[in-house]
Scaffold this motif. Sequence first.
Motif, short mmCIF file in Angstrom:
data_model
loop_
_atom_site.label_atom_id
_atom_site.label_comp_id
_atom_site.label_asym_id
_atom_site.label_seq_id
_atom_site.Cartn_x
_atom_site.Cartn_y
_atom_site.Cartn_z
N ILE A 274 0.84 -1.21 0.00
CA ILE A 274 0.00 0.00 0.00
C ILE A 274 0.87 1.26 0.00
O ILE A 274 0.61 2.22 -0.73
N LEU A 275 1.93 1.24 0.82
CA LEU A 275 2.83 2.40 0.87
C LEU A 275 3.49 2.62 -0.49
O LEU A 275 3.61 3.77 -0.94
N LEU A 276 3.90 1.54 -1.13
CA LEU A 276 4.54 1.66 -2.44
C LEU A 276 3.55 2.21 -3.47
O LEU A 276 3.90 3.08 -4.29
N LEU B 8 -5.10 8.74 -9.26
CA LEU B 8 -5.61 8.53 -7.91
C LEU B 8 -6.69 7.44 -7.88
O LEU B 8 -6.76 6.66 -6.94
N GLY B 9 -7.54 7.41 -8.92
CA GLY B 9 -8.56 6.36 -8.95
C GLY B 9 -7.95 4.98 -9.08
O GLY B 9 -8.37 4.03 -8.39
N VAL C 37 -5.21 -0.20 -3.87
CA VAL C 37 -5.14 -0.30 -2.40
C VAL C 37 -6.27 -1.18 -1.88
O VAL C 37 -6.06 -2.04 -1.00
N LEU C 38 -7.48 -0.99 -2.38
CA LEU C 38 -8.59 -1.84 -1.95
C LEU C 38 -8.36 -3.29 -2.35
O LEU C 38 -8.71 -4.22 -1.60
N GLY C 39 -7.77 -3.52 -3.52
CA GLY C 39 -7.45 -4.88 -3.91
C GLY C 39 -6.39 -5.50 -3.03
O GLY C 39 -6.43 -6.70 -2.72
N ASN D 27 -13.58 -7.00 -2.00
CA ASN D 27 -14.23 -7.33 -3.27
C ASN D 27 -14.65 -6.04 -3.96
O ASN D 27 -15.45 -5.26 -3.45
N LEU D 28 -14.10 -5.81 -5.16
CA LEU D 28 -14.36 -4.57 -5.88
C LEU D 28 -15.59 -4.64 -6.78
O LEU D 28 -16.00 -3.61 -7.31
N ALA D 29 -16.15 -5.80 -6.97
CA ALA D 29 -17.30 -5.92 -7.89
C ALA D 29 -18.50 -5.09 -7.42
O ALA D 29 -19.07 -4.33 -8.21
N PRO D 30 -18.93 -5.20 -6.14
CA PRO D 30 -20.05 -4.35 -5.71
C PRO D 30 -19.74 -2.86 -5.80
O PRO D 30 -20.59 -2.05 -6.14
#
Length: 352
Positions: free
Chosen positions: A50-52, A117-118, A124-126, A131-134
Amino acid sequence: MLWSVLSAADPTSPTSPEPVTFDEAAQKANNAASWVEQNWSTWLSVGLRILLIVVIAAVLRTVIRRSLTKLISRMNRSAQAVEGTALGGLLVNAERRRQRSEAIGSVLRSVASFLILGTAALMVLGALNINLAPLLASAGVAGVALGFGARNLVTDFLSGVFMILEDQYGVGDNIDAGVASGEVIEVGLRVTKLRGDNGEIWYVRNGEIKRIGNLSQGWATAGIDVQVRPSEDLDHVRQVIADTAEEFAKEDPWSELLWGPVEVLGLDSVLLDSMVVRVSAKTMPGKALRVERELRWRIKQAFDRAGIRIVGGPVLLGEDGTPADPTAGMSAPSALASPTSPQSVAASPLTK
């Protein structure tokens, strides 16, 4: 054990908790330590990832934004350098180019920041195993709802972006936008500001502009219709206009405003009481009206010196060159004007 003794000594306690032995506490501590020992490497790897991601996104965003800013500054400096030359006024408008480059730079910086940024947020969420689908489905539904609700705003924004990218008009141009016309004083992504002929300022939404007539690009045409009497000598009229135009084209500042010779195109129409001679010249953009006024002034003065009468001028001589009869416009005398004439006697009432 101390807690067990105190609980047993308190008679008001409704229920006494089970005593925790030292072995049970030690077992729980060992389990927690083993769980941390098993997962600390995963936590460390996720944290470092995440930091990277954050560091790379921040660095990439800063580099791209600075590169775009330097590119825009270089464009503005080149426009200012050309503006000081003899052809600067014809090739470039510094304020127009500055606003156009700033608008394009703002759009590019915003798009770059949104994409970087997006993408970083999704990565980061991954990394957190979310789960990014919802989330993506909800974002798609929200985008569709926002598009329907703010379709006018989106239309204005997209129209402004394409107008700026295609350089359809800029600051200083005189345009006809259909809903309003005038000189462009500011070009934005949503609204274009025009100053009308009477000094009013028009705020026109870019989405409402269906067609644009730019009067300041390329070249303009100065056209003059010279009306003379049908009895004038056409060769003499042509020669007077040609001599006046040649003298006009050699003087400053008109020689710089004219982009071609002043041409006598010929007769535009022939009527019973007038003839129309068409005169045309190619001029700088936006200077046609100024050239027309000056050329019309000089042709009128040349006609007065040459004795050529325009339509509407005073009639001093008859068509054959003799003085006109001053009594031509007088009515014939009436026979009833004299009381002794037979007509007056016949028309008078009978007396008793």
